[in-house]
Motif scaffolding. Structure first.
Motif: not given
Ligand SMILES: Cc1cc2nc3c(=O)[nH]c(=O)nc-3n(C[C@@H](O)[C@H](O)[C@H](O)COP(=O)(O)OP(=O)(O)OC[C@H]3O[C@@H](n4cnc5c(N)ncnc54)[C@H](O)[C@@H]3O)c2cc1C
Ligand SMILES: Cc1cc2nc3c(=O)[nH]c(=O)nc-3n(C[C@H](O)[C@H](O)[C@H](O)COP(=O)(O)OP(=O)(O)OC[C@H]3O[C@@H](n4cnc5c(N)ncnc54)[C@H](O)[C@@H]3O)c2cc1C
Lengths: 317, 246
Positions: A135, A228, A255, A261, A278, A280-284, A295-298, B223, B226-228
């Motif tokens: 990908g 969750l 998969k 999320l 890849k 996924s809407r939000v990646i934490v 990360f996106q939000v890490a 993408r 990101g933020t931390r």
């Protein structure tokens, strides 16, 4: 006829929902489409499929098809496509469709495109976009033939609406005596999980190598997923180490998921894993290495502290 | 028993030039799933169940390095079918069929997918063309009834499944079948003396034309970075208020 034959997957009781997404690709291809189901005792399953706008639900229902043995299934699929003169046979990517459809394609003497993400019609010819190299690249390919076999990535096509007038259910008759006999089904491990299916869940929590053992994995990854209402997935490293069963593996060779999320716990973000998350809407990511590629939000820190706090916070609401 | 292992030379997925749309040619290696297939064949031979392992690859002379690596792992002899065209999986399967009909092995073990093109088609197509049984995505192989059948554990989306298949058959490998050995120095020395046979499609009497054309290859959209966040509270707040996923 410009018909598309869409292979629908089921677990004997219900249709597997992601396999319906292939219908959306069939609609984009244009023309009529019929839905094909194989197995034994399919009355209820066939009845659940009549409102998807197909010209017919075609049912190959026979004790010889009780188990999805590739040699028999491919033979019946190819025969149905031939008799119906279907130009396209398509399914949604899964281990089931990847087992039987390439075999059916060769029996039909046509090429196949795996994991179609999108199609484009230009000057009367169709091109297909598909991921290659885990990908990290997208290839656009074209076929020299009109007839074709395709698999659609479920995450790239919406679930179809089931709001059409009921279509007929047709029995597909085939010569059982001439089916191949070289494969025998022995067993399948039946694991009942109270959690949502990995490929359908809105929230997925995945765990990686540092979870160390089955118990820690279940307590932290499973615990957070339950808080969750989500599904549980794993990296190859976690599956190889016996922390999670093989069908939890997410990635290039496992998969492919696209939840609202995704939370990765102790996961570095190798391209083979990212290949499966890849979209996924939000990646934490919860990782102690601030330079981990995922990360996106890490949250940076030790998973053994952060995850229990997270579970606690969810419990408090 | 004789085992044929088809293998493909692929660009190293860890080579940055692959992901970054290469300027220079990336390093090549044996497709990891095919390496697992070779390893399994070696283990079958080592426990006395196979007499000969034949490796086969379709490609240009540049793949000779991967052929040497397969021979160094322990494959007895190798065949390169000389073809430098961009072949699609169906073309590969048709060429391999001709080779299998010539070599008449008891079992063919090969990767479930090539990690560059990720098609996951060739083994199943080859099984159809030969009218042989198949076991795909296999994580365990045992031979039964004096090697008339093989009992294979398959990794499926629903968990593990076991099938018994009559031989000859096609088996495609999954990651957990085994962990391939490293190539040893003596292995490399021995590999130099092992034969590599070169065949052409003409010699195999197969005329295939690929039916797939790659029009373009592009990078997917990136993408946003990101933020931390510093605490679980902040994370939950962000997920609730900004991302609105909780
Ligand atoms: C930049 C680029 C351009 C391309 N252009 C074209 C094009 O124009 N037209 C086209 O048809 N294809 C093209 N291809 C794809 C083509 O070369 C594929 O490698 C081929 O279609 C086989 O698909 P696969 O490797 O994904 O098969 P899979 O089905 O994933 O392979 C499964 C198994 O088959 C065996 N196998 C596969 N290939 C070989 C081989 N060569 N020798 C021996 N065993 C093998 C291996 O055991 C492998 O594990 C292109 C690829 C790239 C990267
Ligand atoms: C042919 C092939 C196919 C593959 N297919 C897949 C696939 O489908 N799916 C897949 O997932 N992988 C696949 N892989 C494997 C992939 O390349 C990686 O090896 C794997 O994804 C790494 O898993 P991981 O992130 O769990 O482990 P690691 O890469 O070891 O990462 C662990 C991470 O945890 C962090 N960490 C460690 N301790 C803590 C702590 N206490 N608190 C917080 N963070 C911590 C580390 O900083 C690190 O970032 C494949 C590989 C090959 C060769």
């Amino acid at each position: 006829m410009v018909e598309t034959l869409v292979l629908i997957e089921h677990d004997r009781h219900c249709v597997k929902r992601p396999s319906l997404h292939g219908i959306t690709l069939a609609r984009q291809l244009g023309g009529e489409y019929a839905l094909l189901v194989l197995g034994q005792g399919l009355d209820e399953i066939a009845a659940s499929l009549v409102s998807y706008g197909a010209s017919a639900v075609v049912v190959a229902d026979d004790p010889a098809l009780t188990e999805p043995l590739a040699d028999r299934y491919a033979t019946v699929i190819a025969e149905a496509a031939r008799k119906r003169d279907s130009r396209t046979v398509l399914g949604t990517s899964s281990t089931f469709s990847k087992d039987v459809l390439p075999r059916a394609a060769a029996l039909l003497d046509v090429p196949m495109v795996t994991d179609v993400l999108a199609i484009e019609e230009k000057n009367g010819s169709t091109s297909y976009r598909r991921p290659v190299n885990a990908g990290s690249m997208l290839a656009t390919v074209k076929l020299e033939t009109d007839r074709r076999v395709l698999t659609a990535r479920a995450t790239a096509f919406e679930a179809p609406a089931a709001d059409a007038a009921a279509c007929p259910i047709e029995r597909f008759e085939f010569d059982v005596a001439s089916l191949p006999n070289g494969m025998e089904f022995i067993s399948r491990d039946q694991r009942i999980s109270g959690r949502p299916d990995l490929t359908e869940a809105a929230v997925v929590v995945c765990g990686g190598r540092p979870l160390k053992d089955k118990e820690t994995f279940e307590r932290l990854v499973g615990g957070l997923a339950d808080g969750l209402g989500g599904a549980v997935g794993a990296t190859r490293a976690a599956v190889d180490a016996g922390m999670a069963p093989n069908d939890y593996q997410v990635g290039q060779t496992g998969k492919v998921i696209a939840p609202q999320l995704y939370i990765g716990i102790g996961i570095s973000g190798a391209i083979q894993h990212l290949a499966g998350i890849k979209d996924s809407r939000v990646i934490v990511a919860i990782n102690k290495d601030p330079d981990a590629p995922i990360f996106q939000v890490a949250t940076i820190g030790d998973l053994h502290q952060i995850v229990p706090q997270f579970i606690d916070a969810l419990r408090r609401g | 028993m004789k085992i044929v292992v088809p293998f493909k030379s692929v660009a190293d997925p860890n080579d940055a030039t692959v992901a970054g749309a290469a300027a220079s040619a990336p390093k090549s290696l044996i497709n990891p799933f095919d390496e697992i297939a070779i390893e399994e064949a070696l283990r079958i031979r080592e426990r006395g169940d196979a007499a000969e392992i034949v490796g086969v690859t379709i490609g240009a002379p540049a793949v000779d390095e991967q052929i040497r690596a397969a021979l160094a792992m322990g494959v007895d002899r190798a065949i390169r079918i000389d073809d430098s065209r961009a072949l699609d999986p169906y073309a590969v399967a048709r060429i391999l069929r001709a080779l299998i009909e010539k070599e008449t092995p008891h079992v063919v073990i090969m990767g479930k997918q090539a990690v560059d093109d990720d098609s996951n088609q060739v083994g199943q197509m080859l099984a159809a063309l030969l009218h042989w049984p198949q076991a795909t995505f296999v994580s365990k192989i045992e031979f039964l009834e004096n090697k008339r059948r093989a009992r294979c554990t398959r990794e499926t989306d629903g968990g593990l499944e076991v099938v018994a298949i009559e031989l000859p058959a096609i088996i495609t490998t999954d990651l957990r079948l085994n962990e391939p050995r490293y190539v040893s120095l003596p292995g490399l020395m021995r590999a130099r003396r092992k034969p590599i046979e070169i065949l052409t499609c003409d010699e195999l009497r197969v005329a295939v034309r690929p039916l797939t054309t790659v029009l373009s290859i592009a990078s997917p959209p990136k993408r946003a970075a990101g933020t931390r966040v510093d605490s679980v509270e902040e994370l939950i707040a962000k997920l609730k208020q900004e991302a609105k996923v909780l």
